[in-house]
Write a protein that holds these residues in place. Structure first.
Motif, PDB file in Angstrom:
ATOM      1  N   VAL A 108      93.253 -53.489  84.633  1.00 41.18           N
ATOM      2  CA  VAL A 108      92.405 -52.322  84.365  1.00 41.18           C
ATOM      3  C   VAL A 108      92.662 -51.715  82.999  1.00 41.18           C
ATOM      4  O   VAL A 108      91.878 -50.893  82.525  1.00 41.18           O
ATOM      5  CB  VAL A 108      92.562 -51.225  85.457  1.00 41.18           C
ATOM      6  N   GLN A 109      93.766 -52.090  82.338  1.00 42.00           N
ATOM      7  CA  GLN A 109      94.060 -51.568  81.007  1.00 42.00           C
ATOM      8  C   GLN A 109      93.173 -52.234  79.957  1.00 42.00           C
ATOM      9  O   GLN A 109      92.966 -51.695  78.881  1.00 42.00           O
ATOM     10  CB  GLN A 109      95.545 -51.830  80.642  1.00 42.00           C
ATOM     11  N   ARG A 110      92.637 -53.428  80.316  1.00 40.12           N
ATOM     12  CA  ARG A 110      91.862 -54.172  79.320  1.00 40.12           C
ATOM     13  C   ARG A 110      90.536 -53.463  79.064  1.00 40.12           C
ATOM     14  O   ARG A 110      89.902 -52.960  79.981  1.00 40.12           O
ATOM     15  CB  ARG A 110      91.570 -55.602  79.817  1.00 40.12           C
ATOM     16  N   PRO A 111      90.130 -53.436  77.806  1.00 39.74           N
ATOM     17  CA  PRO A 111      88.877 -52.740  77.498  1.00 39.74           C
ATOM     18  C   PRO A 111      87.668 -53.579  77.946  1.00 39.74           C
ATOM     19  O   PRO A 111      87.796 -54.774  78.193  1.00 39.74           O
ATOM     20  CB  PRO A 111      88.915 -52.628  75.972  1.00 39.74           C
ATOM     21  N   GLY A 112      86.500 -52.898  78.054  1.00 40.56           N
ATOM     22  CA  GLY A 112      85.248 -53.639  78.303  1.00 40.56           C
ATOM     23  C   GLY A 112      84.799 -53.606  79.745  1.00 40.56           C
ATOM     24  O   GLY A 112      83.674 -53.977  80.058  1.00 40.56           O
ATOM     25  N   GLY A 113      85.594 -53.138  80.690  1.00 36.45           N
ATOM     26  CA  GLY A 113      85.179 -53.145  82.092  1.00 36.45           C
ATOM     27  C   GLY A 113      85.173 -51.748  82.689  1.00 36.45           C
ATOM     28  O   GLY A 113      85.737 -50.818  82.115  1.00 36.45           O
ATOM     29  N   THR A 114      84.514 -51.607  83.834  1.00 35.12           N
ATOM     30  CA  THR A 114      84.539 -50.344  84.571  1.00 35.12           C
ATOM     31  C   THR A 114      85.303 -50.604  85.857  1.00 35.12           C
ATOM     32  O   THR A 114      84.976 -51.535  86.598  1.00 35.12           O
ATOM     33  CB  THR A 114      83.104 -49.894  84.917  1.00 35.12           C
ATOM     34  N   TYR A 115      86.319 -49.812  86.126  1.00 37.25           N
ATOM     35  CA  TYR A 115      87.142 -50.022  87.324  1.00 37.25           C
ATOM     36  C   TYR A 115      87.227 -48.732  88.101  1.00 37.25           C
ATOM     37  O   TYR A 115      87.346 -47.646  87.533  1.00 37.25           O
ATOM     38  CB  TYR A 115      88.551 -50.498  86.920  1.00 37.25           C
ATOM     39  N   TYR A 116      87.132 -48.857  89.421  1.00 32.20           N
ATOM     40  CA  TYR A 116      87.253 -47.692  90.293  1.00 32.20           C
ATOM     41  C   TYR A 116      88.322 -47.960  91.318  1.00 32.20           C
ATOM     42  O   TYR A 116      88.597 -49.099  91.670  1.00 32.20           O
ATOM     43  CB  TYR A 116      85.950 -47.426  91.045  1.00 32.20           C
ATOM     44  N   ASP A 117      88.843 -46.868  91.839  1.00 31.63           N
ATOM     45  CA  ASP A 117      89.738 -47.001  92.979  1.00 31.63           C
ATOM     46  C   ASP A 117      89.213 -46.055  94.044  1.00 31.63           C
ATOM     47  O   ASP A 117      88.823 -44.928  93.750  1.00 31.63           O
ATOM     48  CB  ASP A 117      91.161 -46.577  92.562  1.00 31.63           C
ATOM     49  N   VAL A 118      89.158 -46.540  95.283  1.00 27.61           N
ATOM     50  CA  VAL A 118      88.630 -45.701  96.365  1.00 27.61           C
ATOM     51  C   VAL A 118      89.735 -45.496  97.380  1.00 27.61           C
ATOM     52  O   VAL A 118      90.356 -46.461  97.821  1.00 27.61           O
ATOM     53  CB  VAL A 118      87.445 -46.388  97.054  1.00 27.61           C
ATOM     54  N   ASP A 119      89.970 -44.234  97.770  1.00 32.00           N
ATOM     55  CA  ASP A 119      91.015 -44.012  98.780  1.00 32.00           C
ATOM     56  C   ASP A 119      90.404 -44.000 100.171  1.00 32.00           C
ATOM     57  O   ASP A 119      89.196 -44.189 100.341  1.00 32.00           O
ATOM     58  CB  ASP A 119      91.810 -42.739  98.476  1.00 32.00           C
ATOM     59  N   ARG A 120      91.204 -43.771 101.196  1.00 30.31           N
ATOM     60  CA  ARG A 120      90.720 -43.897 102.570  1.00 30.31           C
ATOM     61  C   ARG A 120      89.714 -42.806 102.927  1.00 30.31           C
ATOM     62  O   ARG A 120      88.938 -42.935 103.872  1.00 30.31           O
ATOM     63  CB  ARG A 120      91.883 -43.896 103.572  1.00 30.31           C
TER      64      ARG A 120
END
Ligand code: ADP
Length: 544
Positions: free
Chosen positions: A110-122
């Motif tokens: 997720v540190q790499r540039p160019g992408g969109t990353y999400y995290d979803v909790d419970r």
């Protein structure tokens, strides 16, 4: 292949077979996801599952199923993501390449540039990575969902603790394939059910429409609908019957083609809004080839204006007849009454100064005018009896030639000196059947008219045989009768040519009564006339 490897392959095959059976059992796409997830639990450890679909037409990735840390999440919290063609973001990478992948170090990824990353909790709370801290998951498995070679979605499986192996990926790959087939099948089934329901609903609506159309056709009032563009959209059976214009000739055509003076008509028909009490307007209307009096009501509807009309033409004609009657009768009665009144006044006031001759003359006038008055009342009474069908006509054998001669002879004394009536009876005229006094009455009326309207007073009467009938012709050499009036002169109270008739008295009942009488004897009365060249009235009586 090693024994261990073979054993593993067999296990995977068995698992996939079971999966296919289980997934194929349900027809709800949502339930397919749940079962897929149950199956997955027996294959790989995971803390999160995400199934997304990719829509080529708008280039968006949408979440269809999400599960995190033991909870199923509401998919609407996931915003649709645009596909990143450069391959940034894990989902985009899989969709673009069409290959499954393993990511065992998400924190670094997720540190790499160019992408969109999400995290979803419970709880379904989404945070954007890496801005909000490191990802909750450690490893992820990404598998494309394919249909006929094209990528139509992605399945993402995440673990917070374990790393995934290529073998696990292979099993999940197979499972996703089964899941995709089952979802597609369920969606098709669902679509099929939706289509069937829509078809049933459409059929029900069509049935209702048909019923409404049947009702509209059964009502006695003419009904038509004019849409906002001035086009006739509905024309029921009664409308066609009253106007003589069929639905095929008017439907989907401009209303102005139907009613030539429509623009003037609409301004005179009040249009009520739905629910308000309607007010009617009775108007003369030219439609098709008919001139009618129609009583309209109009109501605004969603599709335009609905007009309903009743045909009041015969009621109007009756009204006209009534006022014709009153006008003619009062005019006809006034002249003899004035004469009687005048003569009586003179006799009373100047009794002493009048000579016996003058008194006699006045009394004669009283007598003749009284006779005229009673003639008029007789005619009115006779016409009423004929209308009501209460006049008995007893037929008997009649020598028409003899009867005609006798009638003309009896009339001569009453005709003006200028009148010249010539009678001719053809040889071998058969005996007719009829009521002699009624035939005589008809003859008197025809002779009277011939002398009255026939110009120079020369009248010829001829009796001759006709096909199975006996014919009497009464001909004059007067101005004749226009073609337009040749039928109307037989109507009650109708008097033709005002300049001709004004000078002469008459009720307009004579020809009506004559024709009715002749018809009651089984015969006919008609006129032949070339305007300017006299008129010939033709009576035909059946042979005895
Ligand atoms: P009336 O004589 O009282 O007017 P009728 O019913 O006998 O009523 O005749 C109707 C009309 O037909 C007359 O007013 C007259 O205009 C027309 N008519 C009848 N006979 C003749 C005729 N021989 N020639 C021309 N017009 C006629």
């Amino acid at each position: 292949m090693t024994e261990r490897e073979l054993e593993r392959k067999a296990r995977v095959s068995q698992l996939l077979l079971d999966a296919a059976r289980m997934l194929g059992e349900t027809l709800e796409p949502d339930r397919v996801y749940d079962r897929f997830h149950d199956l997955l639990a027996g294959v790989v450890q995971h803390d999160g599952v995400l199934v997304s679909s990719y829509d080529e037409s708008d280039g968006l990735i949408r979440c269809d199923y999400a599960w995190s840390d033991g909870n199923r999440l509401d998919t609407s919290v996931f915003p649709p993501l645009p596909l990143n063609r450069e391959g940034g973001g894990m989902q985009s990478k899989v969709i673009v390449s069409g290959e499954s992948s393993l990511f065992n170090d998400l924190a670094e990824l997720v540190q790499r540039p160019g992408g969109t990353y999400y995290d979803v909790d419970r709880e379904g709370k989404i945070r954007r990575l890496p801005d909000s801290g490191p990802p909750g998951s450690r490893a992820a498995m990404m598998v494309p969902v394919k249909h006929e070679g094209r990528v139509v979605g992605v399945v993402q499986i995440m673990s917070n603790s374990a790393a995934y192996s290529a073998e696990q990926l292979e099993v999940v790959d197979g499972l996703v394939g089964q899941m995709a087939a089952a979802v597609r099948n369920a969606r098709l089934q669902k679509e099929q059910r939706r289509l069937e329901a829509a078809e049933a609903a459409a059929r029900a609506v069509a049935g209702e429409r048909e019923q409404a159309a049947n009702v509209l056709d059964a009502v006695g009032e003419g009904i038509f609908l004019v849409d906002r563009g001035g086009i006739v959209r509905l024309w029921n059976r009664a409308a066609a019957l009253v106007t003589g214009v069929s639905a095929d000739d008017v439907r989907d055509k401009p209303v102005v083609d139907l009613f030539p003076d429509w623009r003037a008509l609409v301004t005179r028909i009040p249009v009520v809004e739905h629910g308000a009490a309607a007010r009617s307007a009775t108007l003369p209307v030219g439609v098709g080839r008919r001139d009618l009096w129609l009583s309209f009501v109009a109501v605004r509807s969603a599709d335009g204006v609905v007009y309903a009309f009743r045909d009041l033409t015969s009621e109007r004609r009756l009204e006209e007849e009534k006022s014709d009657f009153i006008a003619t009768i009062s005019h006809e009665l006034r002249t003899p009454m004035a004469a009687v009144y005048g003569a009586a006044e003179t006799l009373l006031n100047r009794e002493t100064t009048l000579t016996p001759e003058q008194k006699h003359e006045l009394l004669e006038m009283v007598a003749s005018q009284a006779a005229r008055l009673s003639q008029i009342t007789e005619a009115v009474l006779l016409a009423t009896q004929l209308d009501r069908g209460t006049l008995p006509v007893e037929p008997e054998p009649v020598d028409v030639g003899e009867l005609t001669r006798a009638t003309v002879d009896a009339m001569r004394s009453q005709l003006p000196p200028s009148a010249e009536v010539h009678v001719e009876v053809a040889p071998r005229v058969a005996t007719a059947t009829g009521a002699p006094d009624r035939i005589q009455q008809v003859l008197v009326n025809l002779l009277d008219n011939a002398v009255k309207y026939g110009g120079d007073g020369r009248v010829s009467v001829r009796v001759e045989p006709a096909n199975g009938a006996v014919r009497i012709l009464v001909a004059d050499s007067g101005p004749g009768i226009s073609f337009a009036e040749q039928q109307r002169i037989f109507e009650k109270f109708y008097r033709a040519g005002p300049e001709l008739t004004r000078a002469t008295g008459g009720t307009g009942l004579g020809l009506y009564i004559s024709r009715e009488l002749v018809q009651r004897m089984g015969g006919s009365l008609d006129v032949r006339s070339v305007p300017g060249a006299g008129a010939t009235f033709v009576v035909e009586l059946p042979r005895a």
